[in-house]
Write a protein that holds these residues in place. Structure first.
Motif, PDB file in Angstrom:
ATOM      1  N   LEU A  52     -21.612  -6.969  45.477  1.00 10.69           N
ATOM      2  CA  LEU A  52     -20.841  -8.124  45.957  1.00 10.69           C
ATOM      3  C   LEU A  52     -21.828  -9.158  46.467  1.00 10.69           C
ATOM      4  N   SER A  53     -22.224  -8.532  47.723  1.00 11.94           N
ATOM      5  CA  SER A  53     -23.258  -9.675  48.279  1.00 11.94           C
ATOM      6  C   SER A  53     -24.230 -10.159  47.650  1.00 11.94           C
ATOM      7  N   GLU A  54     -25.229  -9.288  46.898  1.00  7.64           N
ATOM      8  CA  GLU A  54     -26.368  -9.871  46.196  1.00  7.64           C
ATOM      9  C   GLU A  54     -25.693 -10.651  44.958  1.00  7.64           C
ATOM     10  N   GLY A  55     -24.452 -10.568  44.729  1.00  8.09           N
ATOM     11  CA  GLY A  55     -24.026 -11.539  43.462  1.00  8.09           C
ATOM     12  C   GLY A  55     -23.325 -12.782  44.193  1.00  8.09           C
ATOM     13  N   GLY A  56     -23.555 -12.965  45.428  1.00 11.21           N
ATOM     14  CA  GLY A  56     -22.903 -14.056  46.219  1.00 11.21           C
ATOM     15  C   GLY A  56     -21.393 -14.046  46.028  1.00 11.21           C
ATOM     16  N   VAL A  57     -20.629 -12.815  46.242  1.00 12.78           N
ATOM     17  CA  VAL A  57     -19.337 -13.081  46.379  1.00 12.78           C
ATOM     18  C   VAL A  57     -18.809 -12.627  47.372  1.00 12.78           C
ATOM     19  N   ASP A  58     -18.105 -13.665  48.059  1.00 14.31           N
ATOM     20  CA  ASP A  58     -17.608 -13.300  49.397  1.00 14.31           C
ATOM     21  C   ASP A  58     -16.374 -12.622  49.139  1.00 14.31           C
ATOM     22  N   PRO A  59     -15.930 -11.517  49.730  1.00 17.90           N
ATOM     23  CA  PRO A  59     -14.518 -10.668  49.473  1.00 17.90           C
ATOM     24  C   PRO A  59     -13.529 -11.559  49.984  1.00 17.90           C
ATOM     25  N   ALA A  60     -13.701 -12.386  50.988  1.00 19.56           N
ATOM     26  CA  ALA A  60     -12.700 -13.212  51.542  1.00 19.56           C
ATOM     27  C   ALA A  60     -12.067 -14.246  50.533  1.00 19.56           C
ATOM     28  N   ASP A  61     -13.039 -14.619  49.537  1.00 17.49           N
ATOM     29  CA  ASP A  61     -12.498 -15.654  48.460  1.00 17.49           C
ATOM     30  C   ASP A  61     -11.688 -14.891  47.292  1.00 17.49           C
ATOM     31  N   LEU A  62     -11.735 -13.568  47.333  1.00 17.05           N
ATOM     32  CA  LEU A  62     -10.984 -12.813  46.277  1.00 17.05           C
ATOM     33  C   LEU A  62      -9.494 -12.980  46.610  1.00 17.05           C
ATOM     34  N   LEU A  63      -8.801 -12.832  45.167  1.00 23.20           N
ATOM     35  CA  LEU A  63      -7.636 -12.680  45.109  1.00 23.20           C
ATOM     36  C   LEU A  63      -6.985 -11.446  45.666  1.00 23.20           C
ATOM     37  N   ALA A  64      -7.615 -10.473  45.200  1.00 25.60           N
ATOM     38  CA  ALA A  64      -7.063  -8.809  45.519  1.00 25.60           C
ATOM     39  C   ALA A  64      -8.074  -7.971  44.650  1.00 25.60           C
ATOM     40  N   VAL A  65      -7.953  -6.469  44.991  1.00 23.24           N
ATOM     41  CA  VAL A  65      -8.769  -5.415  44.352  1.00 23.24           C
ATOM     42  C   VAL A  65      -7.645  -4.921  43.408  1.00 23.24           C
ATOM     43  N   GLY A  66      -7.965  -4.834  42.283  1.00 25.27           N
ATOM     44  CA  GLY A  66      -7.004  -4.200  41.117  1.00 25.27           C
ATOM     45  C   GLY A  66      -7.587  -2.953  40.823  1.00 25.27           C
ATOM     46  N   HIS A  67      -6.724  -1.911  40.771  1.00 21.52           N
ATOM     47  CA  HIS A  67      -7.138  -0.572  40.534  1.00 21.52           C
ATOM     48  C   HIS A  67      -6.314   0.142  39.333  1.00 21.52           C
ATOM     49  N   ARG A  68      -7.289   0.611  38.398  1.00 29.87           N
ATOM     50  CA  ARG A  68      -6.662   1.238  37.223  1.00 29.87           C
ATOM     51  C   ARG A  68      -6.082   2.870  37.831  1.00 29.87           C
ATOM     52  N   VAL A  69      -4.695   2.893  37.636  1.00 32.04           N
ATOM     53  CA  VAL A  69      -4.259   4.416  38.010  1.00 32.04           C
ATOM     54  C   VAL A  69      -3.684   4.861  36.792  1.00 32.04           C
ATOM     55  N   VAL A  70      -4.082   6.299  36.405  1.00 35.22           N
ATOM     56  CA  VAL A  70      -3.635   6.694  35.087  1.00 35.22           C
ATOM     57  C   VAL A  70      -2.070   6.905  35.028  1.00 35.22           C
ATOM     58  N   HIS A  71      -1.486   7.628  36.059  1.00 36.41           N
ATOM     59  CA  HIS A  71      -0.091   7.861  35.873  1.00 36.41           C
ATOM     60  C   HIS A  71       0.747   7.545  37.177  1.00 36.41           C
ATOM     61  N   GLY A  72       1.794   6.657  36.619  1.00 35.08           N
ATOM     62  CA  GLY A  72       2.590   6.386  37.677  1.00 35.08           C
ATOM     63  C   GLY A  72       3.881   6.857  37.610  1.00 35.08           C
ATOM     64  N   GLY A  73       4.336   8.022  36.591  1.00 38.63           N
ATOM     65  CA  GLY A  73       5.433   8.634  36.558  1.00 38.63           C
ATOM     66  C   GLY A  73       6.756   7.712  36.298  1.00 38.63           C
ATOM     67  N   ASP A  74       7.806   8.133  36.841  1.00 38.29           N
ATOM     68  CA  ASP A  74       8.823   7.138  36.660  1.00 38.29           C
ATOM     69  C   ASP A  74       9.133   5.971  37.723  1.00 38.29           C
TER      70      ASP A  74
END
Length: 374
Positions: A52-74
Motif C-alpha cells: 500500500l505504501s509503495e503504491g501511494g495508498v494512505d489507509p486513512a483514505d480508504l473506506l474500509a477493508v472487505g474480507h471474503r468469508v466462505v461460511h456465514g451459516g444462518d
C-alpha cells in the motif's frame, strides 16, 4: 482513489489483496502473498502494508477493508460490519468450512490490529443462497435433528455466482430478471448454481463446501454409506475430514489437484488421470442436465473461474452430447483467445454458452460500498 476499498481474499496458504474503487473499478494496488500459514499472517499483512505504501495508498483514505468469508451459516446473510461478536461468530462456524474460515478469520484479526481505525466488513459466500427455496435447501433427515443441528444447504461461491450472473446478463443485453442461467464456478473448488431472475433456486454445495462437483482435493457428491463404512473400519471424524478435504477429488484419483497438471497427465496417457478427467466431466454434465430440468430450460450456461475460463477441452467435453437439450458449442469460438465475456456456443444453439471472468474482489468492494454508503 479516495474512499476505495482494500479487499482481502485469504486462502489456506495465500493472501490476495487489491485496493479498488467500486464505482470507477480502478485498481491502485493488487498482489498475492504466497506460502502463508496461520502462524505467518502478521508477516503477510506487513507485506500488504508495504505494498500500500509503495503504491501511494494512505489507509486513512480508504473506506474500509472487505474480507471474503466462505461460511456465514444462518447468522450472516449479507455484508456485515465486523466487531468482536461477529469475529466470534465466524470462529464458531469454522467446523462448517475448516479449510476456509480459519484463514479469513486470521486476516480479519490481522487487519483489525494493523488498521484499527478502518471499518472491517465481512462478505459471505453463503449469503447469496440464504433464501434458497425450501425444496432445494432441505435435506431429507429427521426434521428435529436437522433443526437442532442447523443442517441445511448453505452453498458457497455465492459472491462469484451472483457477480457472474449479472455480468452474463450485461453481455447478453437483457435484464437479469428475465434470465434463467446455469452458472459453473470451476476452480480448485467447484460449484454449480441454477439462477432464475437473479436469484438462486439450487446449488451444488451443501451444508459445507464438500458436496457437489468433483474438486481439486474434495470429492463432491458421495454416498453417506461410504462414510459409515469407513467409520466401521476404524476411521474417526478427524481422519474422515482429512480424507475428504485433502485426499479426494482429482488428488485422490490422479495424484494431482491442479487441473493443468491433470491435463498434462492425460496427454501423456496416464490412465488414472484419464479416469479422473472423465469422472470430473461426467459429474459436471450431470449437474448441467439437472439444472436445465430444475429451471425448465435456460437462456445460458456460464463458465467461470480458473478452470472454467481457461480449459476449452473441458468445456467442450462436459457439454458434449447435450445437443438434444439445445446446447451446442462452437469449436473455433471455444478455442479462441481468452479475455472478457464471450460466447462460445454455435449460432444454432438454443442455449447460449458463455465464458465470463469472475471478479470476486470487485463484487466484495461493491457490497462494502453499498453497506457503508461510501
Amino acid at each position: 482513489m479516495s474512499r476505495a476499498v482494500l479487499v482481502l481474499n485469504a486462502g489456506s496458504s495465500s493472501l490476495k489483496y487489491r485496493v479498488l474503487d467500486p464505482v470507477s473499478e480502478e485498481t491502485a494496488v493488487r498482489g498475492t502473498v504466497e506460502r502463508v500459514d496461520e502462524s505467518g499472517w502478521d508477516g503477510a499483512f506487513e507485506q500488504v502494508s508495504s505494498a500500500l505504501s509503495e503504491g501511494g495508498v494512505d489507509p486513512a483514505d480508504l473506506l474500509a477493508v472487505g474480507h471474503r468469508v466462505v461460511h456465514g451459516g444462518d447468522r450472516y446473510t449479507g455484508p456485515t460490519r465486523v466487531d468482536d461478536d461477529v469475529e466470534r461468530g465466524i470462529e464458531e462456524l469454522v467446523a462448517l468450512a475448516p479449510l476456509h474460515n480459519p484463514p479469513a478469520l486470521a486476516g480479519i484479526r490481522a487487519t483489525r490490529t494493523t488498521f484499527p481505525d478502518l471499518a472491517q466488513v465481512a462478505v459471505f459466500d453463503t449469503a447469496f443462497f440464504a433464501d434458497l427455496p425450501a425444496a432445494a435447501a432441505t435435506y431429507a433427515l429427521d426434521r428435529d435433528v436437522a433443526r437442532e443441528a442447523g443442517i441445511r444447504r448453505f452453498g458457497a461461491h455465492g459472491i462469484s455466482h451472483q457477480h457472474v450472473a449479472g455480468e452474463a446478463a450485461r453481455f447478453l443485453g437483457r435484464p437479469l430478471e428475465e434470465l434463467s442461467l446455469v452458472v459453473l464456478h470451476l476452480g480448485n473448488g467447484a460449484s454449480a448454481a441454477a439462477v432464475r431472475g437473479g436469484l438462486p433456486v439450487d446449488t451444488s454445495m451443501g451444508l459445507t463446501p464438500l458436496e457437489g462437483l468433483v474438486m481439486g482435493t474434495r470429492p463432491g457428491d458421495i454416498d453417506p454409506g461410504v462414510l459409515l463404512h469407513l467409520l466401521r473400519r476404524g476411521y474417526d471424524a478427524d481422519r474422515l475430514e482429512e480424507l475428504l478435504h485433502h485426499r479426494s477429488g482429482l488428488q485422490g484419483l490422479a495424484g494431482v489437484h491442479d487441473f493443468r497438471d491433470l491435463g498434462e497427465a492425460v496427454a501423456r496417457g496416464d490412465g488414472a488421470a484419464r479416469t479422473a478427467y472423465d469422472v470430473y466431466c461426467h459429474r459436471l454434465r450431470k449437474y448441467v442436465g439437472a439444472y436445465l430440468a430444475v429451471l425448465g430450460g435456460a437462456d445460458a450456461i456460464v463458465f467461470t473461474a480458473g478452470v472454467g475460463e481457461h480449459a476449452p477441452d473441458l468445456r467442450a467435453d462436459a457439454l458434449d452430447g447435450l445437443s438434444a437439450l439445445g446446447v451446442e458449442v462452437d469449436d473455433a469460438r471455444n478455442r479462441g483467445a481468452a479475455g472478457g465475456p464471450r460466447r462460445i456456443s454455435a449460432d444454432g444453439s438454443r442455449v447460449a454458452v458463455l465464458v465470463v471472468p469472475t471478479d470476486e474482489e470487485l463484487a466484495i468492494a461493491r457490497q462494502v460500498h453499498d453497506l457503508l454508503g461510501g
